[in-house]
Design a protein around this motif. Structure first.
Motif, PDB file in Angstrom:
ATOM      1  N   HIS A 112      43.941  27.198  49.008  1.00 36.73           N
ATOM      2  CA  HIS A 112      42.474  27.516  49.146  1.00 36.73           C
ATOM      3  C   HIS A 112      42.160  29.079  48.753  1.00 36.73           C
ATOM      4  CE1 HIS A 112      43.661  28.026  53.453  1.00 36.73           C
ATOM      5  NE2 HIS A 112      42.870  28.980  53.463  1.00 36.73           N
ATOM      6  N   VAL A 113      43.395  29.878  48.699  1.00 35.56           N
ATOM      7  CA  VAL A 113      43.057  31.289  48.283  1.00 35.56           C
ATOM      8  C   VAL A 113      43.835  31.658  46.851  1.00 35.56           C
ATOM      9  CG1 VAL A 113      42.436  32.212  50.219  1.00 35.56           C
ATOM     10  CG2 VAL A 113      45.194  32.347  49.903  1.00 35.56           C
ATOM     11  N   TRP A 114      44.454  30.459  46.308  1.00 37.78           N
ATOM     12  CA  TRP A 114      45.379  30.516  45.122  1.00 37.78           C
ATOM     13  C   TRP A 114      44.627  31.498  44.035  1.00 37.78           C
ATOM     14  CZ3 TRP A 114      50.127  29.849  45.718  1.00 37.78           C
ATOM     15  CH2 TRP A 114      50.992  29.735  44.577  1.00 37.78           C
ATOM     16  N   ASP A 115      43.467  31.233  43.867  1.00 40.70           N
ATOM     17  CA  ASP A 115      42.716  32.055  42.938  1.00 40.70           C
ATOM     18  C   ASP A 115      42.851  33.604  42.954  1.00 40.70           C
ATOM     19  OD1 ASP A 115      41.571  29.640  41.946  1.00 40.70           O
ATOM     20  OD2 ASP A 115      39.585  29.868  42.787  1.00 40.70           O
ATOM     21  N   LEU A 116      43.314  34.001  44.160  1.00 37.59           N
ATOM     22  CA  LEU A 116      43.271  35.486  44.079  1.00 37.59           C
ATOM     23  C   LEU A 116      44.767  35.844  43.901  1.00 37.59           C
ATOM     24  CD1 LEU A 116      41.017  36.168  47.249  1.00 37.59           C
ATOM     25  CD2 LEU A 116      40.753  36.453  44.800  1.00 37.59           C
ATOM     26  N   ASP A 117      45.897  34.721  43.761  1.00 39.39           N
ATOM     27  CA  ASP A 117      47.270  35.149  43.676  1.00 39.39           C
ATOM     28  C   ASP A 117      47.594  35.908  42.378  1.00 39.39           C
ATOM     29  OD1 ASP A 117      49.999  34.389  44.590  1.00 39.39           O
ATOM     30  OD2 ASP A 117      50.175  33.607  42.544  1.00 39.39           O
ATOM     31  N   ALA A 118      48.218  37.059  42.678  1.00 34.83           N
ATOM     32  CA  ALA A 118      48.677  37.973  41.825  1.00 34.83           C
ATOM     33  C   ALA A 118      47.683  39.090  41.419  1.00 34.83           C
ATOM     34  CB  ALA A 118      49.120  37.378  40.510  1.00 34.83           C
ATOM     35  N   LYS A 119      46.673  38.976  41.983  1.00 34.36           N
ATOM     36  CA  LYS A 119      45.405  39.888  41.761  1.00 34.36           C
ATOM     37  C   LYS A 119      45.729  41.286  42.495  1.00 34.36           C
ATOM     38  CE  LYS A 119      41.715  37.144  40.423  1.00 34.36           C
ATOM     39  NZ  LYS A 119      41.503  37.232  39.026  1.00 34.36           N
ATOM     40  N   ARG A 120      45.257  42.455  41.889  1.00 34.52           N
ATOM     41  CA  ARG A 120      45.731  43.633  42.302  1.00 34.52           C
ATOM     42  C   ARG A 120      44.663  44.456  43.115  1.00 34.52           C
ATOM     43  NH1 ARG A 120      47.704  47.224  38.235  1.00 34.52           N
ATOM     44  NH2 ARG A 120      48.633  48.348  39.870  1.00 34.52           N
TER      45      ARG A 120
END
Length: 70
Positions: free
Chosen positions: A31-39
């Motif tokens: 459910h938080v995958w959209d933020l994966d690898a964001k800095r």
């Protein structure tokens, strides 16, 4: 700078790890995958982004459920 586990609602949802002069978020929950690898500039910024994302998802789900009931 060191890695930090990020929790939401008492559940670990990811970690932030140092990435040059920022932190990279690595999601461990779908459910938080959209933020994966964001800095982010800090772990607190990542937490704020998670809160915003989940609030948006809740609004979208409510709209979809309301529309389905009509």
């Amino acid at each position: 700078m060191s890695k930090q586990v990020i929790e939401f609602g008492g559940e670990a949802v990811g970690v932030v790890v140092p990435d040059e002069d920022r932190f990279k978020f690595l999601a461990v929950k779908y459910h938080v995958w959209d933020l994966d690898a964001k800095r982010f500039g800090s772990a607190d910024e990542a937490r704020a982004a998670i809160r915003q994302l989940l609030a948006h998802q809740a609004v979208q789900a409510k709209r979809q459920n309301h529309g389905a009931a009509a």
